[in-house]
Design a protein around this motif. Sequence first.
Motif, PDB file in Angstrom:
ATOM      1  N   LYS A 124     -16.782 -12.048  -5.250  1.00 18.48           N
ATOM      2  CA  LYS A 124     -17.678 -12.673  -4.281  1.00 18.48           C
ATOM      3  C   LYS A 124     -17.133 -12.620  -2.862  1.00 18.48           C
ATOM      4  O   LYS A 124     -17.867 -12.408  -1.896  1.00 18.48           O
ATOM      5  N   ASN A 125     -15.845 -12.833  -2.723  1.00 18.72           N
ATOM      6  CA  ASN A 125     -15.226 -12.833  -1.404  1.00 18.72           C
ATOM      7  C   ASN A 125     -15.395 -11.477  -0.725  1.00 18.72           C
ATOM      8  O   ASN A 125     -15.760 -11.385   0.453  1.00 18.72           O
ATOM      9  N   THR A 126     -15.163 -10.416  -1.485  1.00 18.58           N
ATOM     10  CA  THR A 126     -15.315  -9.062  -0.946  1.00 18.58           C
ATOM     11  C   THR A 126     -16.764  -8.772  -0.607  1.00 18.58           C
ATOM     12  O   THR A 126     -17.073  -8.180   0.436  1.00 18.58           O
ATOM     13  N   PHE A 127     -17.671  -9.204  -1.486  1.00 14.68           N
ATOM     14  CA  PHE A 127     -19.102  -8.974  -1.266  1.00 14.68           C
ATOM     15  C   PHE A 127     -19.570  -9.685   0.005  1.00 14.68           C
ATOM     16  O   PHE A 127     -20.364  -9.139   0.780  1.00 14.68           O
ATOM     17  N   THR A 128     -19.062 -10.903   0.223  1.00 12.11           N
ATOM     18  CA  THR A 128     -19.434 -11.645   1.432  1.00 12.11           C
ATOM     19  C   THR A 128     -18.998 -10.885   2.678  1.00 12.11           C
ATOM     20  O   THR A 128     -19.748 -10.799   3.668  1.00 12.11           O
ATOM     21  N   PHE A 129     -17.799 -10.319   2.647  1.00 16.56           N
ATOM     22  CA  PHE A 129     -17.354  -9.557   3.808  1.00 16.56           C
ATOM     23  C   PHE A 129     -18.173  -8.280   3.976  1.00 16.56           C
ATOM     24  O   PHE A 129     -18.469  -7.870   5.104  1.00 16.56           O
ATOM     25  N   MET A 130     -18.560  -7.641   2.883  1.00 16.93           N
ATOM     26  CA  MET A 130     -19.413  -6.454   2.971  1.00 16.93           C
ATOM     27  C   MET A 130     -20.714  -6.775   3.717  1.00 16.93           C
ATOM     28  O   MET A 130     -21.173  -6.005   4.564  1.00 16.93           O
ATOM     29  N   LEU A 131     -21.299  -7.938   3.390  1.00 15.35           N
ATOM     30  CA  LEU A 131     -22.525  -8.358   4.080  1.00 15.35           C
ATOM     31  C   LEU A 131     -22.249  -8.629   5.554  1.00 15.35           C
ATOM     32  O   LEU A 131     -23.033  -8.253   6.429  1.00 15.35           O
ATOM     33  N   SER A 132     -21.122  -9.288   5.818  1.00 17.38           N
ATOM     34  CA  SER A 132     -20.744  -9.567   7.199  1.00 17.38           C
ATOM     35  C   SER A 132     -20.593  -8.267   7.986  1.00 17.38           C
ATOM     36  O   SER A 132     -21.133  -8.124   9.092  1.00 17.38           O
ATOM     37  N   TYR A 133     -19.884  -7.309   7.409  1.00 20.45           N
ATOM     38  CA  TYR A 133     -19.658  -6.031   8.079  1.00 20.45           C
ATOM     39  C   TYR A 133     -20.977  -5.285   8.285  1.00 20.45           C
ATOM     40  O   TYR A 133     -21.169  -4.614   9.305  1.00 20.45           O
ATOM     41  N   PHE A 134     -21.893  -5.412   7.333  1.00 17.59           N
ATOM     42  CA  PHE A 134     -23.204  -4.767   7.457  1.00 17.59           C
ATOM     43  C   PHE A 134     -23.866  -5.163   8.774  1.00 17.59           C
ATOM     44  O   PHE A 134     -24.354  -4.316   9.529  1.00 17.59           O
ATOM     45  N   PHE A 135     -23.891  -6.465   9.076  1.00 18.88           N
ATOM     46  CA  PHE A 135     -24.554  -6.938  10.295  1.00 18.88           C
ATOM     47  C   PHE A 135     -23.747  -6.600  11.547  1.00 18.88           C
ATOM     48  O   PHE A 135     -24.315  -6.249  12.584  1.00 18.88           O
ATOM     49  N   LEU A 136     -22.425  -6.702  11.457  1.00 17.07           N
ATOM     50  CA  LEU A 136     -21.600  -6.373  12.614  1.00 17.07           C
ATOM     51  C   LEU A 136     -21.704  -4.890  12.955  1.00 17.07           C
ATOM     52  O   LEU A 136     -21.848  -4.510  14.129  1.00 17.07           O
ATOM     53  N   ASN A 137     -21.651  -4.044  11.942  1.00 15.18           N
ATOM     54  CA  ASN A 137     -21.753  -2.600  12.177  1.00 15.18           C
ATOM     55  C   ASN A 137     -23.150  -2.221  12.651  1.00 15.18           C
ATOM     56  O   ASN A 137     -23.319  -1.270  13.413  1.00 15.18           O
ATOM     57  N   ALA A 140     -25.080  -9.713  15.092  1.00 13.84           N
ATOM     58  CA  ALA A 140     -23.643  -9.948  15.166  1.00 13.84           C
ATOM     59  C   ALA A 140     -23.290 -11.397  14.823  1.00 13.84           C
ATOM     60  O   ALA A 140     -22.282 -11.657  14.153  1.00 13.84           O
ATOM     61  N   VAL A 141     -24.123 -12.327  15.259  1.00  4.99           N
ATOM     62  CA  VAL A 141     -23.871 -13.739  14.952  1.00  4.99           C
ATOM     63  C   VAL A 141     -24.016 -13.994  13.449  1.00  4.99           C
ATOM     64  O   VAL A 141     -23.217 -14.740  12.856  1.00  4.99           O
ATOM     65  N   ILE A 142     -25.010 -13.386  12.818  1.00  8.54           N
ATOM     66  CA  ILE A 142     -25.152 -13.507  11.364  1.00  8.54           C
ATOM     67  C   ILE A 142     -23.890 -12.981  10.681  1.00  8.54           C
ATOM     68  O   ILE A 142     -23.368 -13.589   9.737  1.00  8.54           O
ATOM     69  N   GLY A 143     -23.386 -11.847  11.177  1.00 11.33           N
ATOM     70  CA  GLY A 143     -22.152 -11.290  10.631  1.00 11.33           C
ATOM     71  C   GLY A 143     -20.987 -12.245  10.781  1.00 11.33           C
ATOM     72  O   GLY A 143     -20.165 -12.397   9.868  1.00 11.33           O
ATOM     73  N   MET A 144     -20.904 -12.934  11.915  1.00 15.09           N
ATOM     74  CA  MET A 144     -19.819 -13.889  12.148  1.00 15.09           C
ATOM     75  C   MET A 144     -19.922 -15.093  11.210  1.00 15.09           C
ATOM     76  O   MET A 144     -18.923 -15.577  10.673  1.00 15.09           O
ATOM     77  N   ILE A 145     -21.150 -15.583  11.009  1.00 12.79           N
ATOM     78  CA  ILE A 145     -21.349 -16.735  10.112  1.00 12.79           C
ATOM     79  C   ILE A 145     -20.917 -16.385   8.693  1.00 12.79           C
ATOM     80  O   ILE A 145     -20.252 -17.176   8.010  1.00 12.79           O
ATOM     81  N   LEU A 146     -21.279 -15.183   8.256  1.00 10.87           N
ATOM     82  CA  LEU A 146     -20.863 -14.739   6.918  1.00 10.87           C
ATOM     83  C   LEU A 146     -19.344 -14.568   6.853  1.00 10.87           C
ATOM     84  O   LEU A 146     -18.717 -14.878   5.835  1.00 10.87           O
ATOM     85  N   LEU A 147     -18.763 -14.100   7.956  1.00 11.65           N
ATOM     86  CA  LEU A 147     -17.321 -13.890   7.988  1.00 11.65           C
ATOM     87  C   LEU A 147     -16.558 -15.207   7.836  1.00 11.65           C
ATOM     88  O   LEU A 147     -15.487 -15.247   7.215  1.00 11.65           O
TER      89      LEU A 147
END
Length: 434
Positions: free
Chosen positions: A246-259, A417-424
């Motif tokens: 789950k931790n890795t998946f959460t970062f994948m989602l975060s990176y999706f929005f940041l990228n 980017a903000v969504i990515g930060m919240i997920l991060l």
Amino acid sequence: MNRTDHTPRSGMKLFFTLPILSWALYDFANTIFSSNINTVFFPFYLDAQLGGSAEMEQVASTFISYANAFASFLLVIFSPLYGVWIDRTGQKKKYIVWLASLSIAATFLMGIFAVTTMQGEWLNLPVNLFFVIIAFIVAKFFFNSSLVFYDTMLSDLGTKEEIPLISGFGVAVGYLGTIVGLSVYLFVQEGNPEQAFIPTAVMYLLFSLPLFFFLKDTPAKKTEKEHFLTGYKEIYRTFKDMRNYKNTFTFMLSYFFLNDAIATTIAIMAIYATAVVGFTSGQFIILYLGSTIFAIIGSFIFGYITKKTGAKIGVMLVSIILVTALTVAALATEQWMFWIAGALIGVALGSMWVTSRTLIIDLTPYEKRGQFFGLFAFSGKVSSIIGPAVYGTITLNMREYGELASRVALSSLIVMAVIGMILLIKVKQPVAET
């Protein structure tokens, strides 16, 4: 060559061996294409052809965004097949030669179509402009495809200890390619950005030749032939496996929005600076060179910051810089404001890969690292579709509002980017092993 047959090398003995220098020069070559065509002169060309009013400048932004999104879509469709080809044949150079040559040819055709007079319209566009856009999509697709094989070639060039140094050397040479490539601007007449297309194709070819002629593939180990669709099945299996991480998946989602925000910024930076903030093409070239320098500095500094603070904090700091840069750019009414935004964007672009790649390594077990890096890369490709598509749709539907449309579209990147930060924030940084 067998990368384990020699003692580790360093300095000049490592970087200036013929195979490694040839490999790095391809980074130099393809960065010339990326900066000249994708970021600078193709957007300038569309703005020159479709601009003329505040509304039509937004239409130009839409075409730039959609063309980038479609090229990324094609890459998402085909890239899972590339891994199967590599595993089956071990041939990387062969595919790079073909894919790069097709990209170079399409870039050359952009220059031909741009200066050719053709009668009539297709899809409400002048025929020659329509063909330039199609050639751009083809050139970018084959350019991105070649990078899949180019990146995997790295593991054949040295020992485990040498690979980080070789990788860094390639990045440094690539940034140098940005500076050299933009020198074509000295020979481009104001208002005729299409004059850069053919010289860029020539430089792209010239600096690709060392890889074409001097590098050899490492013979593939004999393995059982994989099915044509294996690449797609592997992505599906990895995605299912994510439920246990789950931790890795959460970062994948975060990176999706940041990228998402980063990929779109790269695509629209030139036309936004010229159409909204009032930069001339020459001023933007200087701004872009400055951003490149800040990208180099940022990637270097954040390597140390990440080592000291941990990768999650490193990614968060880069994300804050990105949001700040986009906010300043969205509100910029004076050129000095966009100079600040450009410098911050450069730092963010140069540092995101350094920090995010390190965090993926921290979050994944060693035995599954390759699997998750594959999904990480795939996520980046998918996000490169969504961001430009959203940006282009906003500028299209709000085109009658002129530059406000671009400001609203850029603000959508801030939201991503903000969504990515919240997920991060929800990602738990693993405790470092002692």
